[in-house]
Scaffold this motif. Structure first.
Motif, PDB file in Angstrom:
ATOM      1  N   GLN A   1      -8.402  10.283  -8.107  1.00 53.92           N
ATOM      2  CA  GLN A   1      -7.080   9.754  -7.806  1.00 53.92           C
ATOM      3  C   GLN A   1      -6.306  10.633  -6.827  1.00 53.92           C
ATOM      4  OE1 GLN A   1      -4.819   8.750 -11.306  1.00 53.92           O
ATOM      5  NE2 GLN A   1      -6.497   7.583 -12.232  1.00 53.92           N
ATOM      6  N   VAL A   2      -6.645  11.911  -6.757  1.00 51.09           N
ATOM      7  CA  VAL A   2      -5.931  12.801  -5.843  1.00 51.09           C
ATOM      8  C   VAL A   2      -6.207  12.446  -4.386  1.00 51.09           C
ATOM      9  CG1 VAL A   2      -7.733  14.579  -5.648  1.00 51.09           C
ATOM     10  CG2 VAL A   2      -5.330  15.229  -5.453  1.00 51.09           C
ATOM     11  N   VAL A   3      -7.278  11.714  -4.138  1.00 57.16           N
ATOM     12  CA  VAL A   3      -7.591  11.309  -2.769  1.00 57.16           C
ATOM     13  C   VAL A   3      -6.689  10.126  -2.410  1.00 57.16           C
ATOM     14  CG1 VAL A   3      -9.372  10.514  -1.180  1.00 57.16           C
ATOM     15  CG2 VAL A   3      -9.951  12.138  -2.991  1.00 57.16           C
ATOM     16  N   ASN A   4      -5.552  10.444  -1.811  1.00 56.77           N
ATOM     17  CA  ASN A   4      -4.570   9.458  -1.382  1.00 56.77           C
ATOM     18  C   ASN A   4      -4.374   9.579   0.124  1.00 56.77           C
ATOM     19  OD1 ASN A   4      -3.104  11.832  -1.099  1.00 56.77           O
ATOM     20  ND2 ASN A   4      -1.877  11.493  -2.948  1.00 56.77           N
ATOM     21  N   ASP A   5      -3.320   8.982   0.651  1.00 57.21           N
ATOM     22  CA  ASP A   5      -3.104   9.043   2.097  1.00 57.21           C
ATOM     23  C   ASP A   5      -2.878  10.469   2.587  1.00 57.21           C
ATOM     24  OD1 ASP A   5      -3.419   6.347   2.173  1.00 57.21           O
ATOM     25  OD2 ASP A   5      -1.327   5.856   2.608  1.00 57.21           O
TER      26      ASP A   5
ATOM     27  N   CYS B   1     -10.903   5.365  -4.994  1.00 55.16           N
ATOM     28  CA  CYS B   1      -9.724   6.216  -4.786  1.00 55.16           C
ATOM     29  C   CYS B   1      -8.558   5.250  -4.569  1.00 55.16           C
ATOM     30  CB  CYS B   1      -9.936   7.150  -3.603  1.00 55.16           C
ATOM     31  SG  CYS B   1     -11.291   8.330  -3.851  1.00 55.16           S
ATOM     32  N   VAL B   2      -7.949   4.859  -5.662  1.00 49.84           N
ATOM     33  CA  VAL B   2      -7.113   3.654  -5.658  1.00 49.84           C
ATOM     34  C   VAL B   2      -5.760   3.837  -4.990  1.00 49.84           C
ATOM     35  CG1 VAL B   2      -8.247   2.712  -7.699  1.00 49.84           C
ATOM     36  CG2 VAL B   2      -6.274   4.228  -7.988  1.00 49.84           C
ATOM     37  N   SER B   3      -5.388   5.055  -4.626  1.00 51.32           N
ATOM     38  CA  SER B   3      -4.066   5.288  -4.039  1.00 51.32           C
ATOM     39  C   SER B   3      -4.047   5.127  -2.523  1.00 51.32           C
ATOM     40  CB  SER B   3      -3.557   6.693  -4.411  1.00 51.32           C
ATOM     41  OG  SER B   3      -3.401   6.816  -5.807  1.00 51.32           O
ATOM     42  N   ILE B   4      -5.190   5.096  -1.881  1.00 48.56           N
ATOM     43  CA  ILE B   4      -5.200   5.022  -0.418  1.00 48.56           C
ATOM     44  C   ILE B   4      -4.739   3.648   0.053  1.00 48.56           C
ATOM     45  CG2 ILE B   4      -7.035   6.733  -0.255  1.00 48.56           C
ATOM     46  CD1 ILE B   4      -8.911   4.425   0.509  1.00 48.56           C
ATOM     47  N   THR B   5      -4.143   3.616   1.246  1.00 47.82           N
ATOM     48  CA  THR B   5      -3.600   2.378   1.795  1.00 47.82           C
ATOM     49  C   THR B   5      -4.223   2.067   3.148  1.00 47.82           C
ATOM     50  OG1 THR B   5      -1.809   3.455   3.014  1.00 47.82           O
ATOM     51  CG2 THR B   5      -1.405   2.933   0.682  1.00 47.82           C
TER      52      THR B   5
ATOM     53  N   SER C   1     -12.130  15.008 -10.907  1.00 43.34           N
ATOM     54  CA  SER C   1     -12.390  16.446 -11.078  1.00 43.34           C
ATOM     55  C   SER C   1     -11.749  17.271  -9.970  1.00 43.34           C
ATOM     56  CB  SER C   1     -13.893  16.719 -11.112  1.00 43.34           C
ATOM     57  OG  SER C   1     -14.456  16.558  -9.823  1.00 43.34           O
ATOM     58  N   LEU C   2     -11.065  16.604  -9.029  1.00 45.56           N
ATOM     59  CA  LEU C   2     -10.476  17.299  -7.891  1.00 45.56           C
ATOM     60  C   LEU C   2      -8.957  17.303  -7.974  1.00 45.56           C
ATOM     61  CD1 LEU C   2     -12.637  15.788  -4.980  1.00 45.56           C
ATOM     62  CD2 LEU C   2     -13.117  17.811  -6.370  1.00 45.56           C
ATOM     63  N   ASN C   3      -8.350  18.340  -7.408  1.00 46.15           N
ATOM     64  CA  ASN C   3      -6.905  18.355  -7.203  1.00 46.15           C
ATOM     65  C   ASN C   3      -6.641  18.613  -5.716  1.00 46.15           C
ATOM     66  OD1 ASN C   3      -7.051  21.199  -6.743  1.00 46.15           O
ATOM     67  ND2 ASN C   3      -6.882  21.585  -8.948  1.00 46.15           N
ATOM     68  N   PHE C   4      -5.365  18.739  -5.340  1.00 42.87           N
ATOM     69  CA  PHE C   4      -5.074  18.838  -3.912  1.00 42.87           C
ATOM     70  C   PHE C   4      -5.551  20.163  -3.314  1.00 42.87           C
ATOM     71  CE2 PHE C   4      -2.536  18.518   0.000  1.00 42.87           C
ATOM     72  CZ  PHE C   4      -2.845  17.202   0.339  1.00 42.87           C
TER      73      PHE C   4
ATOM     74  N   TYR D   1     -13.452  -0.975  -4.242  1.00 42.12           N
ATOM     75  CA  TYR D   1     -12.531  -0.836  -5.373  1.00 42.12           C
ATOM     76  C   TYR D   1     -11.284  -0.029  -5.022  1.00 42.12           C
ATOM     77  CZ  TYR D   1     -16.795  -2.419  -7.615  1.00 42.12           C
ATOM     78  OH  TYR D   1     -17.924  -3.116  -7.913  1.00 42.12           O
ATOM     79  N   CYS D   2     -11.002   0.127  -3.743  1.00 39.20           N
ATOM     80  CA  CYS D   2      -9.718   0.680  -3.313  1.00 39.20           C
ATOM     81  C   CYS D   2      -8.772  -0.509  -3.180  1.00 39.20           C
ATOM     82  CB  CYS D   2      -9.859   1.424  -1.991  1.00 39.20           C
ATOM     83  SG  CYS D   2     -10.926   2.883  -2.098  1.00 39.20           S
ATOM     84  N   THR D   3      -7.953  -0.722  -4.177  1.00 36.34           N
ATOM     85  CA  THR D   3      -7.262  -1.996  -4.355  1.00 36.34           C
ATOM     86  C   THR D   3      -6.180  -2.279  -3.313  1.00 36.34           C
ATOM     87  OG1 THR D   3      -5.813  -0.895  -5.953  1.00 36.34           O
ATOM     88  CG2 THR D   3      -7.728  -2.061  -6.829  1.00 36.34           C
ATOM     89  N   LYS D   4      -5.790  -1.258  -2.531  1.00 33.51           N
ATOM     90  CA  LYS D   4      -4.739  -1.461  -1.533  1.00 33.51           C
ATOM     91  C   LYS D   4      -5.290  -1.704  -0.131  1.00 33.51           C
ATOM     92  CE  LYS D   4      -1.422   1.335  -4.155  1.00 33.51           C
ATOM     93  NZ  LYS D   4      -0.532   2.529  -4.141  1.00 33.51           N
ATOM     94  N   ILE D   5      -6.622  -1.750  -0.002  1.00 30.48           N
ATOM     95  CA  ILE D   5      -7.246  -2.025   1.290  1.00 30.48           C
ATOM     96  C   ILE D   5      -7.444  -3.531   1.414  1.00 30.48           C
ATOM     97  CG2 ILE D   5      -9.218  -1.583   2.786  1.00 30.48           C
ATOM     98  CD1 ILE D   5      -7.403   0.840   2.232  1.00 30.48           C
TER      99      ILE D   5
END
Length: 357
Positions: free
Chosen positions: A217-221, A241-245, A193-196, A266-270
């Motif tokens: 999904q907008v919650v990235n690095d 928030c699957v885009s974070i690293t 429900s969020l954007n940048f 469930y943050c798959t890149k952590i």
């Protein structure tokens, strides 16, 4: 109640009550010092509330998941400071407004899943609820940004379960304008429900201590760089928030020296690499004000404690209470959020279970 009622100040019940009105009448008659009453899934109705009006000292009242309640008679409990109406889906705006008028010291209100709200409800809330510090609400489709001018608001929890719903930009704009130096807790239970622009506005709420923006999904690095401006931040939930690293979260920890609880389930890149690399950050003198241990909530399928235990720096950090990894899900990370430290028990659970937070 006849023998012990005079000494009872707190009572909790998480299931339907046999001979409900008789029991409630006994409670109201023989427990004159009752200050806290928790009745969840008790199938209450307005007549029950009419009886409870005799509890003259009642301050905290939880009535969650009673679909027959309309809010009538609750206004007679004039000393209430905390009122939880979670999932009381038949609440009427007129009765809620009467509560606002007659209960002047209300400090915490939960009306999530009260689906019959109208614009008038929020305008009257602002008019009468001058002491309100905690507001938990489902998000209506109509504007409700006026809540940002509640004079004492410190905690705002928003639940958005309408598919495709977008958190209202104007609400965050008003929060930045009116509560940037006061709001301490913002939790948004939603999905994408969020954007940048939302992220940028949230980063301006400089006094936030607790932030939940899970399932977006907008919650990235790049968003974490924005959140790095929140220097008072202590608790952050960015679950799913699957885009974070690893690198993005590491930079966040370097910027937020008070952050001691982080949910990246469930943050798959952590990965395990993040845990090893964060230990020097936690040991740094700039982290001396951070509460210990740093609690990291993770997905057990993505981080392997057995593998981490092979690293000497990790085992030392655990022994020195620098870091603790938790793979269990706490109540505050569930989509519906906590009742006031309690929730209905499911089959097989112990009755003394409380919230982890």
């Amino acid at each position: 109640f006849l023998l012990a009622g005079a000494g009872i100040e707190s009572l909790e019940r998480y299931a339907a009550i046999k001979h409900r009105d008789i029991v409630i009448d006994l409670m109201a008659t023989y427990c004159p010092q009752m200050k806290t009453l928790v009745l969840i899934n008790c199938d209450l109705d307005d007549n029950s509330m009419s009886i409870l009006k005799n509890l003259k000292t009642l301050q905290t009242l939880t009535l969650a998941s009673s679909a027959r309640l309309t809010g009538k008679h609750i206004n007679n409990l004039v000393h209430l400071t905390h009122l939880n109406l979670y999932n009381c889906s038949n609440m009427r705006t007129s009765h809620l407004i009467q509560i606002f008028k007659d209960v002047p010291n209300l400090r915490a209100l939960d009306m999530r899943e009260c689906r019959q709200m109208t614009p008038e409800l929020f305008t009257e809330m602002v008019k009468y609820c001058k002491q309100l510090e905690v507001l938990k609400t489902s998000c209506p489709e109509f504007p409700y940004s006026c809540v940002a001018i509640l004079p004492n608001l410190k905690e705002l929890v928003l639940s958005e379960y309408i598919p495709g719903a977008t958190t209202q930009i104007v609400l965050l704009q008003e929060l930045v304008a009116n509560k940037a130096k006061q709001l301490e807790v913002l939790e948004i239970y939603s999905e994408n429900s969020l954007n940048f622009e939302h992220v940028s506005l949230i980063s301006k709420l400089k006094h936030l201590k607790v932030l939940n923006v899970a399932n977006n999904q907008v919650v990235n690095d790049d968003a974490l760089v924005k959140f790095g401006k929140l220097k008072q931040l202590e608790v952050l939930t960015i679950r799913r928030c699957v885009s974070i690293t690893n690198q993005g979260v590491l930079k966040l920890l370097q910027s937020c020296s008070l952050l001691y609880r982080l949910n990246v389930q469930y943050c798959t890149k952590i990965t395990n690499e993040f845990v090893i690399n964060v230990i020097p950050v936690l040991s740094d003198n700039r982290s001396h004000n951070r509460k210990k241990p740093f609690l990291l909530l993770v997905d057990p399928e993505l981080l392997d404690e057995k593998t981490l235990a092979l690293f000497k720096q990790y085992t030392i950090a655990v022994k020195e209470f620098l870091i603790k990894i938790d793979t269990e899900m706490s109540e505050s990370d569930l989509a519906y959020g906590p009742y006031w430290k309690k929730r209905p028990l499911s089959d097989g659970e112990d009755s003394d279970e409380t919230s982890r937070d």
